[in-house]
Scaffold this motif. Structure first.
Motif, PDB file in Angstrom:
ATOM      1  N   PHE A 360       9.004  -6.610   5.965  1.00 15.40           N
ATOM      2  CA  PHE A 360       8.682  -8.002   6.265  1.00 15.40           C
ATOM      3  C   PHE A 360       7.838  -8.657   5.174  1.00 15.40           C
ATOM      4  O   PHE A 360       7.918  -9.873   4.975  1.00 15.40           O
ATOM      5  N   ILE A 361       7.063  -7.868   4.468  1.00 20.07           N
ATOM      6  CA  ILE A 361       6.372  -8.407   3.288  1.00 20.07           C
ATOM      7  C   ILE A 361       7.397  -8.770   2.223  1.00 20.07           C
ATOM      8  O   ILE A 361       7.373  -9.871   1.645  1.00 20.07           O
ATOM      9  N   LEU A 362       8.322  -7.867   1.952  1.00 17.47           N
ATOM     10  CA  LEU A 362       9.314  -8.094   0.895  1.00 17.47           C
ATOM     11  C   LEU A 362      10.279  -9.225   1.249  1.00 17.47           C
ATOM     12  O   LEU A 362      10.655 -10.022   0.382  1.00 17.47           O
ATOM     13  N   VAL A 363      10.684  -9.304   2.518  1.00 21.06           N
ATOM     14  CA  VAL A 363      11.629 -10.355   2.885  1.00 21.06           C
ATOM     15  C   VAL A 363      10.944 -11.723   2.886  1.00 21.06           C
ATOM     16  O   VAL A 363      11.543 -12.731   2.479  1.00 21.06           O
ATOM     17  N   GLY A 364       9.685 -11.777   3.315  1.00 20.41           N
ATOM     18  CA  GLY A 364       8.949 -13.046   3.254  1.00 20.41           C
ATOM     19  C   GLY A 364       8.772 -13.507   1.817  1.00 20.41           C
ATOM     20  O   GLY A 364       8.892 -14.699   1.504  1.00 20.41           O
ATOM     21  N   LYS A 365       8.497 -12.564   0.942  1.00 23.71           N
ATOM     22  CA  LYS A 365       8.362 -12.868  -0.488  1.00 23.71           C
ATOM     23  C   LYS A 365       9.687 -13.380  -1.052  1.00 23.71           C
ATOM     24  O   LYS A 365       9.727 -14.358  -1.804  1.00 23.71           O
ATOM     25  N   ALA A 366      10.787 -12.719  -0.680  1.00 26.33           N
ATOM     26  CA  ALA A 366      12.110 -13.134  -1.166  1.00 26.33           C
ATOM     27  C   ALA A 366      12.470 -14.527  -0.662  1.00 26.33           C
ATOM     28  O   ALA A 366      13.032 -15.342  -1.415  1.00 26.33           O
ATOM     29  N   PHE A 367      12.154 -14.818   0.597  1.00 25.54           N
ATOM     30  CA  PHE A 367      12.419 -16.158   1.131  1.00 25.54           C
ATOM     31  C   PHE A 367      11.621 -17.203   0.351  1.00 25.54           C
ATOM     32  O   PHE A 367      12.132 -18.276   0.015  1.00 25.54           O
TER      33      PHE A 367
END
Length: 379
Positions: A360-367
């Protein structure tokens, strides 16, 4: 007398110079500039936009196989102990209106913070870093909802299934879950999303006393992360791309925000190889569909999320049925070391991305990075 006149003249000259300096500094610092509008981002979807990752699993980020990603833990735990918060980013989710911090993920009581995070935590951080203006995230993400039925946008029309199209909430259900509104089931969550955003925007000064009413706000972006429930209806799967186009157009129209940028997270449950599942493949392809819509070029983008899951976790949780992970767990059971790793990495089921804080850290960053890239294209 002459000395007094000279002194007065010198004082006047100093005052003039001082005024010039103050004016220059004020202009440079934006004191006399036009007040900056609040940057508003809408985050919507179902339970994985809500976020089911316990905060303890964020630490697993430090064990990432990619050293660059592993180093990100310092961004979110600068002192190695406390997770970061940001006063320059506000978050509205259900009954909580507060600064960006852990706890806006799934929780039993939505009138207070819990112990989970969703994509909003990292998304808010990176968007907050990019803007001098105050940022507001409005998150609406009820669990177990489909785009085909629940979030169905008005321009998509009826489903064509008479029994479904005519279904109305009972008075009992409406009183318990819909503030007494008796209305059609089809499109209910779309309407409630719009209502929640409008209600939040109408009460900004109440929720956030530092909000500058004179400056106002701008709806800058929309992030959509959803798809699981659409897998279970063949028509919903096949129509996903068309319905997503309607959703984007309708949200832009609702808020008179034709330039609102859109980022869609392509469903990645159980990793990249789960497209062996034709149901999930259909939904993923429907989400990717927007990348080929000419009018969305440069203003809307679907990005992959499956590669962001930890491959070691996926190999152990999906290894019994995906051919890429050829392991007979009866003959070669999970080791104590592997079990301990899963304990550090996971806090939920596979359909919730294993409740993996790292993900969820990585996906939030990607978004955030995709959203900022789209916004940058405006110059």
């Amino acid at each position: 007398m002459r000395h007094s006149e000279i002194s007065s003249g010198m004082s006047l000259l100093k005052i003039l110079r001082l005024l010039l300096v103050v004016t220059a500094l004020a202009s440079g610092s934006g004191i006399f500039a036009k007040p900056a509008k609040l940057k508003v981002f809408i985050l919507a979807g179902q339970s994985n936009m809500d976020g089911q990752a316990h905060v303890r699993t964020i630490d697993f980020l430090s064990e990432d196989l990619d050293p660059t990603r592993a180093a990100l833990l310092k961004t979110f735990k600068p002192d190695g102990k406390e997770l970061m918060t940001r006063d320059d980013v506000w978050v509205s989710n259900a009954g909580v209106h507060d600064k960006l911090q852990p706890g806006f993920g799934g929780r039993r009581n939505y009138d207070k913070l819990g112990s989970n995070i969703g994509p909003e935590y990292a998304f808010g951080h990176y968007v907050g870093e990019a803007f001098e203006e105050q940022v507001l995230l409005i998150k609406y993400a009820p669990g177990g909802q489909s785009l085909y039925v629940n979030f169905r946008p008005p321009s998509a029309g009826k489903t064509g299934i008479e029994k479904l199209d005519e279904k109305i909430l009972t008075k009992e259900v409406a009183d318990k879950w819909n503030e007494g509104r008796v209305e059609p089931v089809v499109g209910l969550q779309y309407r409630n999303m719009i209502r929640y955003v409008r209600k939040t925007l109408a009460n900004l000064k109440k929720h956030y006393p530092n909000y500058d009413e004179k400056a106002g706000y701008e709806i800058a972006g929309f992030v959509w992360f959803q798809g699981f429930n659409d897998m279970f209806d063949v028509t919903g799967r096949k129509q996903y791309g068309a319905n997503l186009v309607h959703l984007i157009k309708d949200v832009r129209s609702e808020f008179k925000a034709p330039d609102m940028k859109v980022v869609v997270g392509v469903m990645g449950v159980n990793g990249p190889h789960n497209e062996h599942n034709p149901k999930q493949k259909d939904v993923r392809e429907g989400q990717r569909f927007i990348n080929g819509v000419p009018e969305f070029k440069g203003n809307a983008k679907a990005i992959e999320t499956a590669p962001l899951l930890d491959p070691r976790v996926v190999a152990l949780t999906a290894g019994g049925w995906l051919p890429e992970y050829d392991r007979d767990f009866k003959k070669d059971p999970i080791t104590e070391k592997e079990r301990a790793m899963l304990g550090r990495a996971m806090s939920n089921k596979g359909f919730h991305y294993s409740g993996e804080g790292r993900f969820f850290i990585l996906v939030g960053k990607a978004f955030a990075e995709s959203m900022l890239e789209l916004l940058k294209s405006d110059g």
